[in-house]
Enzyme design. Structure first.
Site, mmCIF file in Angstrom:
data_model
loop_
_atom_site.group_PDB
_atom_site.id
_atom_site.type_symbol
_atom_site.label_atom_id
_atom_site.label_comp_id
_atom_site.label_asym_id
_atom_site.label_seq_id
_atom_site.Cartn_x
_atom_site.Cartn_y
_atom_site.Cartn_z
ATOM 1 N N GLU A 76 22.631 -17.391 -11.981
ATOM 2 C CA GLU A 76 21.779 -16.295 -12.453
ATOM 3 C C GLU A 76 22.662 -15.373 -13.288
ATOM 4 O O GLU A 76 23.678 -14.879 -12.814
ATOM 5 C CB GLU A 76 21.144 -15.546 -11.264
ATOM 6 C CG GLU A 76 20.484 -14.229 -11.604
ATOM 7 C CD GLU A 76 19.391 -14.340 -12.682
ATOM 8 O OE1 GLU A 76 18.442 -15.116 -12.507
ATOM 9 O OE2 GLU A 76 19.522 -13.622 -13.697
ATOM 10 N N HIS A 89 -19.005 -3.210 8.505
ATOM 11 C CA HIS A 89 -19.647 -1.988 8.025
ATOM 12 C C HIS A 89 -18.980 -0.751 8.602
ATOM 13 O O HIS A 89 -18.641 -0.762 9.786
ATOM 14 C CB HIS A 89 -21.132 -2.016 8.439
ATOM 15 C CG HIS A 89 -21.904 -0.860 7.922
ATOM 16 N ND1 HIS A 89 -22.237 -0.737 6.589
ATOM 17 C CD2 HIS A 89 -22.394 0.237 8.554
ATOM 18 C CE1 HIS A 89 -22.922 0.386 6.428
ATOM 19 N NE2 HIS A 89 -23.029 0.998 7.599
#
Ligand code: NDP
Length: 451
Positions: A34, A434
């Site tokens: 990297e 709900h």
């Protein structure tokens, strides 16, 4: 032929790191190079810092809501340096975790650039060579600025996380994921934002009605969004930029953020050395196993330009490792990938748009728009939208599209249902939770159109 390792991964982003760790877990000897910081786009200059900035930018609305709910809150301006310092400390922590996980897995890390010399040989920036049985290209992508403006002092998404101070005003160019998210973030942080997009509706390719709903919500919330226009000319002026648009208007902005797409990182990688020609967008062409035309060389993630999302790169990297080193052939799936655009409200989606589904078969469309309880009580006029695209013949739900706060959280579970092949009737017989917004997904009774 003697090899130094079984696998050499180029790129320490989401896809490369997952592949390296999984391959090592299967007993392979693995090395990874990297050249910048471990973690790649997602961790260092993408999803993670973006989401933290989305959180930071949401507070002004939360403060206003709090006042409406009776809390005597007063908000000052954001202390950007303080936030930025914390942000970067978090990124450094995550980078360390990625590195530690690789090391714990036994992966040998090279903190430098690697280029391909032949089908089994890598040359590292320090001049050394490594021979690998397999090579995995996982070099990701980078922001693309159209050539006409590339030499001007414009910003890309990479620069947003590094700004020393917040500009007073910004022009955001583009109508994709990054443009929409960045426009929302900067506005929330107190920057005066203009967003321009060359097309008629932002987020081209997503469900059109859903995008138009989001667009209307953003504009109603005060976003200066200019459509069907592009940059005609642009020049630096007094520390900012004077921009003339193709619609004839002109504006001056402290910063111009180009969010005009991304390109795969293949330049200088050595593809030509192994006879691999990049595809039309610069991507590495691969088959369904992520294998290139050179049998020892594979590629995963944004560099292959399939579905450019972190979790997809992770899946591709994992599938590669299982296939090549785990004795278990796995093809990464690219359909029914859910995604969220972190605007305010969010847009989240899984499956087919109405347009794509209708091109395939007859569909019934179920849709609802409503004022969510939380924001309605606070006096905000915004409406949420939920939409199901249903195959007329099989009744299968082909697509689910949501514009609402927390839509990203909702779509993950809808994606499970779609992956399992849920029908509209399965949604219907699921009892609602709900009071929530998501209950609307299971309470839409009649189609709004059938075509
Ligand atoms: P996109 O391809 O999504 O959007 C690019 C935008 O720039 C489009 O609106 C495009 O217009 C416009 N554009 C392209 N070229 C020009 C030009 N020359 N002049 C003017 N406008 C132009 O790219 P992004 O950079 O926004 O995102 C890249 C990828 O990263 C996404 O596809 C996504 O996969 C990923 N991503 C995912 C996120 C998430 O999951 N939340 C967040 C951020 C990125 P047009 O539509 O007309 O082509």
């Amino acid at each position: 032929m003697a090899f130094d390792c079984d696998l050499f991964v180029i790129g320490g982003g989401s896809g490369g790191v997952r592949a390296a760790r999984m391959a090592a877990g299967h007993g392979a000897t693995v090395a990874l190079a990297e050249e910048y910081r471990m973690g790649g786009t997602c961790v260092i200059r993408g999803c993670v810092p973006k989401k933290l900035m989305v959180f930071a930018s949401a507070f002004p609305q939360a403060f206003a809501d709090a006042r409406a709910y009776g809390w005597p809150v007063t908000a000052g301006a954001l202390d950007w340096p303080a936030f930025r310092t914390r942000l970067h400390a978090e990124l450094t922590r995550l980078e360390g975790a990625y590195r530690a996980n690789l090391e714990r897995s036994g992966v040998r890390i090279h903190d430098c650039r690697a280029t391909i010399e032949d089908a089994h040989t890598l040359r590292l920036a320090d001049g050394s060579r490594v021979r690998a049985r397999h090579i995995l290209i996982a070099t990701g992508g980078r922001p693309h600025v159209p050539e006409a403006w590339a030499d001007l002092p414009v910003m890309t998404s990479n620069d947003v996380f590094l700004m020393e101070s917040l500009p007073g005003s910004a022009l955001v160019v583009g109508g994709g994921f990054i443009a929409c998210e960045m426009a929302g973030i900067l506005r929330g942080l107190g920057v005066k934002v203009t967003q321009i997009y060359r097309g008629p509706t932002i987020l081209r390719g997503f469900d059109d009605e859903t995008c138009r709903h989001l667009q209307d919500e953003l504009v109603a919330d005060g976003l200066d969004l200019r459509l069907n226009t592009d940059i005609a000319s642009m020049q630096p002026e007094g520390g900012g930029m004077r921009v003339r648009l193709t619609d004839g208007s002109e504006l001056v902005a402290d910063r111009v953020l180009m969010a005009t797409g991304r390109r795969p990182n293949t330049e200088g990688l050595g593809l030509e050395a192994i006879g691999l020609a990049p595809g039309p967008g610069g991507e590495v062409p691969v088959d369904e196993w992520s294998q290139t035309a050179v049998p020892s060389v594979y590629a995963v993630g944004d560099v292959t330009d399939r579905v450019n999302l972190t979790p997809v790169a992770i899946r591709e990297g994992h599938a590669f490792a299982d296939t090549v080193f785990g004795g278990r052939p796995v093809r990464p799936e690219h359909d029914l990938v859910a995604a969220a655009v972190f605007t305010r409200p969010e847009l989240a989606t899984v499956g087919l748009s109405e347009e794509a589904a209708r091109a395939r078969e007859a569909v019934d469309i179920y849709a609802t728009r409503f004022r969510p309880m939380h924001s309605a009580f606070a006096g905000r006029p915004g409406r949420a939208m939920m939409k199901l695209v249903v195959a007329r013949a099989s009744r299968r739900v082909l697509g689910c599209h949501i514009v609402a706060d927390q839509a990203g959280e909702m779509i993950q579970l809808a994606a499970v249902a779609l992956r399992m092949g849920a029908t509209k009737e399965d949604f219907d017989r699921t009892v609602a939770v709900h009071p929530t917004m998501a209950e609307e997904l299971v309470t839409m009774r009649e189609p709004v159109r059938s075509e």
